[in-house]
Design an enzyme around this catalytic site. Structure first.
Site, PDB file in Angstrom:
ATOM      1  N   THR A  86      -1.676  -1.752  -6.834  1.00 20.03           N
ATOM      2  CA  THR A  86      -0.990  -1.049  -5.750  1.00 20.03           C
ATOM      3  C   THR A  86      -1.373   0.429  -5.705  1.00 20.03           C
ATOM      4  O   THR A  86      -1.932   0.979  -6.656  1.00 20.03           O
ATOM      5  CB  THR A  86       0.542  -1.154  -5.922  1.00 20.03           C
ATOM      6  N   ASP A  87      -1.028   1.053  -4.581  1.00 22.08           N
ATOM      7  CA  ASP A  87      -1.214   2.492  -4.447  1.00 22.08           C
ATOM      8  C   ASP A  87       0.075   3.203  -4.856  1.00 22.08           C
ATOM      9  O   ASP A  87       0.998   2.574  -5.370  1.00 22.08           O
ATOM     10  CB  ASP A  87      -1.650   2.845  -3.020  1.00 22.08           C
ATOM     11  N   LEU A  88       0.163   4.505  -4.601  1.00 23.48           N
ATOM     12  CA  LEU A  88       1.356   5.263  -4.994  1.00 23.48           C
ATOM     13  C   LEU A  88       2.630   4.813  -4.288  1.00 23.48           C
ATOM     14  O   LEU A  88       3.732   5.025  -4.785  1.00 23.48           O
ATOM     15  CB  LEU A  88       1.135   6.753  -4.747  1.00 23.48           C
TER      16      LEU A  88
END
Length: 134
Positions: free
Chosen positions: A13-15
Site C-alpha cells: 500500500t501507499d501512505l
C-alpha cells in the site's frame, strides 16, 4: 474458474493504505502461477527444458481501490487457447465488488526467445471450452 485468495499487506500500500497500482499485477501473476500449477504444469521443469511463460499483452482496468488488510479473491478464467497462446480474463474482487480486471495474453517461449507450443494440459483447455459451448 480458478480462485486465489489474497490479503493486502502493508508493503503493498501507499501512505493512504491504498494498494499501489503495480501490486494488482503481482496479485494476478501469483494467481496465474497457482492456476498453472493446479493444472499439473511444472514451471520449473519447463524452464529446465528451456521454456518459460511470457506475458505478451495485458489490458488492465482499475475500477475501485483495495486497502490495507482487505481480503481479496483473484479469479482466472480462460477466454481462448491456440497452439501457442493463452488468453485469460483475470479479476480482483473484495467480496462482491469488482476492483480490477485484466485481459492477459500469454505465450510459451524458449530461453532464446522463440515461441513454443503450449503444454497439452493448457491446450486441452481450448477443447474443453469448445465442448462446453456445444
Amino acid at each position: 474458474m480458478h480462485q486465489f485468495p489474497v490479503t493486502v499487506y502493508y508493503d503493498e500500500t501507499d501512505l493512504g493504505a491504498i494498494v499501489y497500482h503495480a501490486n494488482y499485477m503481482k496479485f494476478i501473476d501469483r494467481a496465474r502461477a497457482d492456476w498453472v500449477r493446479g493444472l499439473g504444469v511444472d514451471q520449473n521443469a519447463l524452464r529446465d527444458e528451456g521454456m518459460v511463460f511470457v506475458v505478451h499483452k495485458i489490458e488492465a482496468e482499475f475500477l475501485a481501490s483495495a486497502r490495507l488488510e482487505d481480503r481479496l479473491v483473484v479469479t482466472t478464467d480462460v477466454l481462448d487457447v491456440t497452439r501457442s497462446r493463452l488468453f485469460l480474463d483475470q479479476r480482483v474482487f473484495r467480496g462482491e465488488t469488482l476492483l480490477f480486471r485484466a485481459r492477459v495474453s500469454l505465450v510459451l517461449m524458449s530461453l532464446d526467445g522463440h515461441p513454443r507450443r503450449l503444454p497439452d494440459a493448457l491446450r486441452a483447455l481450448g477443447c474443453e471450452r469448445v465442448t462446453a459451448a456445444e
